[in-house]
Design an enzyme around this catalytic site. Structure first.
Site, PDB file in Angstrom:
ATOM      1  N   HIS A 146      20.472  32.937  24.999  1.00 11.57           N
ATOM      2  CA  HIS A 146      19.183  33.533  24.612  1.00 11.57           C
ATOM      3  C   HIS A 146      18.418  32.661  23.604  1.00 11.57           C
ATOM      4  O   HIS A 146      17.225  32.895  23.384  1.00 11.57           O
ATOM      5  CB  HIS A 146      19.383  34.915  23.984  1.00 11.57           C
ATOM      6  CG  HIS A 146      19.879  35.961  24.925  1.00 11.57           C
ATOM      7  ND1 HIS A 146      19.332  36.180  26.168  1.00 11.57           N
ATOM      8  CD2 HIS A 146      20.906  36.857  24.812  1.00 11.57           C
ATOM      9  CE1 HIS A 146      19.981  37.162  26.777  1.00 11.57           C
ATOM     10  NE2 HIS A 146      20.944  37.586  25.972  1.00 11.57           N
ATOM     11  N   ASP A 186      26.502  36.350  32.701  1.00 14.29           N
ATOM     12  CA  ASP A 186      26.325  37.319  31.624  1.00 14.29           C
ATOM     13  C   ASP A 186      25.411  38.437  32.134  1.00 14.29           C
ATOM     14  O   ASP A 186      24.533  38.210  32.963  1.00 14.29           O
ATOM     15  CB  ASP A 186      25.690  36.629  30.416  1.00 14.29           C
ATOM     16  CG  ASP A 186      25.648  37.499  29.171  1.00 14.29           C
ATOM     17  OD1 ASP A 186      26.479  37.291  28.283  1.00 14.29           O
ATOM     18  OD2 ASP A 186      24.767  38.381  29.087  1.00 14.29           O
ATOM     19  N   HIS A 188      23.038  39.869  30.770  1.00 14.04           N
ATOM     20  CA  HIS A 188      21.650  39.665  30.345  1.00 14.04           C
ATOM     21  C   HIS A 188      21.110  38.349  30.900  1.00 14.04           C
ATOM     22  O   HIS A 188      21.852  37.372  31.036  1.00 14.04           O
ATOM     23  CB  HIS A 188      21.543  39.655  28.817  1.00 14.04           C
ATOM     24  CG  HIS A 188      22.097  40.880  28.172  1.00 14.04           C
ATOM     25  ND1 HIS A 188      23.369  40.945  27.656  1.00 14.04           N
ATOM     26  CD2 HIS A 188      21.548  42.107  27.979  1.00 14.04           C
ATOM     27  CE1 HIS A 188      23.584  42.155  27.163  1.00 14.04           C
ATOM     28  NE2 HIS A 188      22.496  42.874  27.349  1.00 14.04           N
ATOM     29  N   ASP A 279      30.018  40.695  29.582  1.00 15.50           N
ATOM     30  CA  ASP A 279      29.475  42.014  29.280  1.00 15.50           C
ATOM     31  C   ASP A 279      29.059  42.766  30.541  1.00 15.50           C
ATOM     32  O   ASP A 279      28.579  43.896  30.454  1.00 15.50           O
ATOM     33  CB  ASP A 279      28.318  41.946  28.281  1.00 15.50           C
ATOM     34  CG  ASP A 279      27.388  40.775  28.514  1.00 15.50           C
ATOM     35  OD1 ASP A 279      27.537  40.086  29.541  1.00 15.50           O
ATOM     36  OD2 ASP A 279      26.514  40.531  27.663  1.00 15.50           O
TER      37      ASP A 279
END
Length: 652
Positions: A146, A186, A188, A279
């Site tokens: 990110h 991931d 996200h 995650d």
């Protein structure tokens, strides 16, 4: 530096493994709990040790990255900040600086940990590229995908994977790594990695993630399947955006078989780097998906067929210690290639998964001929049975489902009834025989007082009749009782209107409206009052808190109604972490109780302190409020705009 931790058989694969406890120095400054904490990598390392994995690997210590390599993807200002943020001169300002970023904390160990994480991934990438290692796993933190070019974001300080990929392509051409496939699994979207290689055809960036039409973190459109790269990089950016949570092995493996693997064959990478967040694993508190260790092992095994097995995994997210530990162990077994993959996946993908797969294939078919062929109907008709969906919140530091354990248990009780329901109309309204609580509460009238987008009648009717208005991301299913409000009134109340959170499921990026539960004679909030049944009020509660299911019991019953008229407000146990869990009694109108729903007082304090973000509403959401105020004859358009503007900017 290489550490000999065990005898490595000459006939086996040389698998690198890197862990360094110095990366545990990055932690919250006040010792507060945070999902991205040192226990993540400690748990992984302990689990690997218990399985004797390090004894079969080439174990390395971490080394810090050099600024010149970090600067290939990050700005000088950002590098200067991360390099110095842990120094004493920032002691008094560190927390304030962190508060300016999205989901970030700093402490005295943050700088060293960030440099070690970036340097470790780079070191392993070079060794795999040279052939010194066949493959490797970097157990590092803080994560990186990110971290934007010029700012920290979403628990990430430096983009570790992007730094390593840039290093191989630009600093070490003699190693022969000309094409790199970056796979980000991931939960996200890897927003930063996408941007850093947006125009670069040497990097094929692939990200599969929860997106939910831009409402899931990082809550923007960057992760949509239409974002395919630009210029020379057009077609080299592939996003697979889940429309919902609970995606599991079958969904991910379908994406591998029908998008990633065919494209990887055509791209023919020289090396693969995986942004290995776990995650999306079953049990993760932030991800809400259901990938098993078996699923991760198969996903990795399918990639081992490319680039002569030159694969580097770098840890990203993953916040359930058991899930990440077991998932990493499963991946290490694949890298070592000394165990058959045990397990099976008999489930089918969701219908939404096939829909996304086909949309991605269609969008990218002009760039990758392997995606041009239509998938057989016999294949795409194999779909999972629908499950009741529970939404999660919209920011990475608050994505735990908005339900208590009691509600999770209650969901199981409604699965059977849901499977027996029938479709009534175009909004897929679920209809069944009324449950006893609905019959009882349908006879009780209340006023629902709204201060947000529901002030505009067409928007509120979406909760009653189903459908959507302009600006809404997806339609509402409506109430079980679609009878419109019997009466509509307007009143003002001595409470403060404000806007908070980064985004909403209904409107996307931008804050949503809240009313301070505590009254103040200096404040004034305009509210539209709808005379509805207590049954319908429960359905509004379901919708406002992101619950797309019908319960066998109400959220707010007659006992609660009697209680709230005495206490003034009450937070509902079944909505422990819901944004609108607090039902507030506002008095009576025509001897009928007047109720609204807002955040708890504890959230108001968090908004005041900066722990939760205050954000202005997006334009479409604000326009809906303005329409409600104007059509309700409370303000002119200019006055309504000024009212919303003041609520958005005035300090709490």
């Amino acid at each position: 530096m290489e550490v000999k931790s065990g005898e490595i058989e000459s006939i086996g694969r040389r698998v690198g493994l890197l862990y360094d406890e110095r990366m545990c120095k990055h932690r919250t400054p006040d010792g507060d709990h945070h999902p991205e904490n040192p226990n993540r990598i400690i748990a992984i390392w302990n689990n690997l040790q218990n399985a004797n994995i390090p004894q079969r690997c080439v174990v390395l210590n971490a080394k810090e990255a050099e600024d010149r390599y970090i600067l290939s993807v990050h700005t000088e200002n950002h590098v200067n900040l991360i390099r110095n943020i842990s120094s004493k001169k920032f002691d008094s300002r560190r927390n304030k600086i962190a508060s300016k970023f999205n989901s970030i904390y700093f402490n005295e160990g943050s700088s060293e940990s960030a440099y070690l994480a970036a340097g470790s991934v780079l070191e392993l990438a070079e060794r795999v590229a040279k052939g010194e290692l066949n493959s490797a796993f970097a157990v590092v933190r803080p994560p990186g995908h990110h971290a934007e070019q010029d700012e920290a974001m979403g628990f990430c300080l430096y983009n570790n994977v992007a730094i390593a990929a840039s290093f191989l392509l630009n600093e070490k051409p003699e190693l022969g790594i000309k094409k790199i496939l970056i796979v980000d699994w991931d939960v996200h979207h890897g927003n930063s990695t996408q941007k850093m290689f947006w125009k670069d055809s040497r990097v094929l960036f692939f990200s599969v993630h929860r997106h939910e039409f831009g409402t899931f973190y990082p809550a923007n459109d960057d992760g949509f399947y239409t974002m395919i790269g630009e210029g020379p990089g057009a077609g080299y950016n592939i996003n697979v955006p889940w429309e919902n949570g609970r995606c599991g092995d079958a969904d991910y493996l379908a994406v591998w078989d029908h998008i990633l693997v065919p494209v990887a064959k055509e791209f023919d990478p020289d090396m693969i780097i995986i942004s290995a967040g776990f995650d999306a694993a079953i049990g993760d508190p932030l991800g809400g998906c259901r990938v098993t260790p078996y699923g991760y092992s198969v996903m990795l095994k399918k990639l081992m067929d490319f680039a002569q097995g030159k694969i580097l995994l770098a840890l990203e997210g993953g916040y359930n210690l058991d899930s990440i530990s077991n998932s990493v162990l499963a991946c290490m077994d694949v890298l070592l290639e000394d165990k058959p993959i045990n397990g099976s996946s008999e489930a089918y993908p969701f219908e939404s998964t096939w829909r996304v797969i086909q949309a991605v294939r269609h969008k990218l078919s002009a760039f990758w001929p392997a995606l041009a062929e239509e998938l057989p109907i016999k294949l795409t008709s194999q779909k999972a049975l629908p499950r009741p969906m529970i939404s999660s919140s919209d920011s990475e530091d608050d994505e735990t489902p908005h339900v208590s354990e009691n509600l999770v248990a209650a969901v199981q009780d409604v699965i059977e009834p849901l499977l027996k329901l029938k479709v009534e109309d175009s909004h897929a309204q679920l209809v069944s025989e009324p449950t006893p609580w609905r019959l009882e509460l349908s006879k009780v009238e209340v006023w629902y007082a709204t201060f947000g987008s529901n002030m505009w009648k067409p928007r509120f009717l979406c909760y009653i009749e189903g459908g959507q208005v302009e600006g809404m991301i997806k339609p509402c299913s409506g109430s079980m009782d679609r009878t419109p409000p019997k009466e509509i009134l307007w009143k003002t109340f001595p409470h403060r209107l404000f806007f908070g959170y980064e985004s909403t499921r209904t409107w996307g990026p931008g804050g949503s409206a809240f009313m301070n539960p505590e009254s103040n004679s200096e404040d004034r909030t305009y509210m539209c009052l709808y005379r509805i049944t207590l049954e319908q009020f429960n359905d509004v509660l379901f919708n406002e808190n992101g619950l797309g299911i019908d319960m066998n019991s109400p959220l707010f019953d007659m006992t609660d109604l009697n209680c709230v008229t005495i206490k003034g407000s009450m937070c509902l146990e079944l909505l422990k972490k819901g944004r609108y869990q607090n039902v507030v009694y506002m008095g009576k109108e025509c001897d009928i109780p007047l109720l609204t729903m807002t955040c708890p007082l504890s959230d108001v304090e968090s908004f005041k302190s900066g722990k939760l973000p205050l954000r202005a509403p997006c334009i479409k959401y604000a326009n809906t409020l303005i329409k409600g105020l104007v059509e309700g004859k409370q303000f002119s358009e200019e006055e309504a705009m000024a009212y919303i503007q003041e609520a958005s900017t005035k300090p709490l």
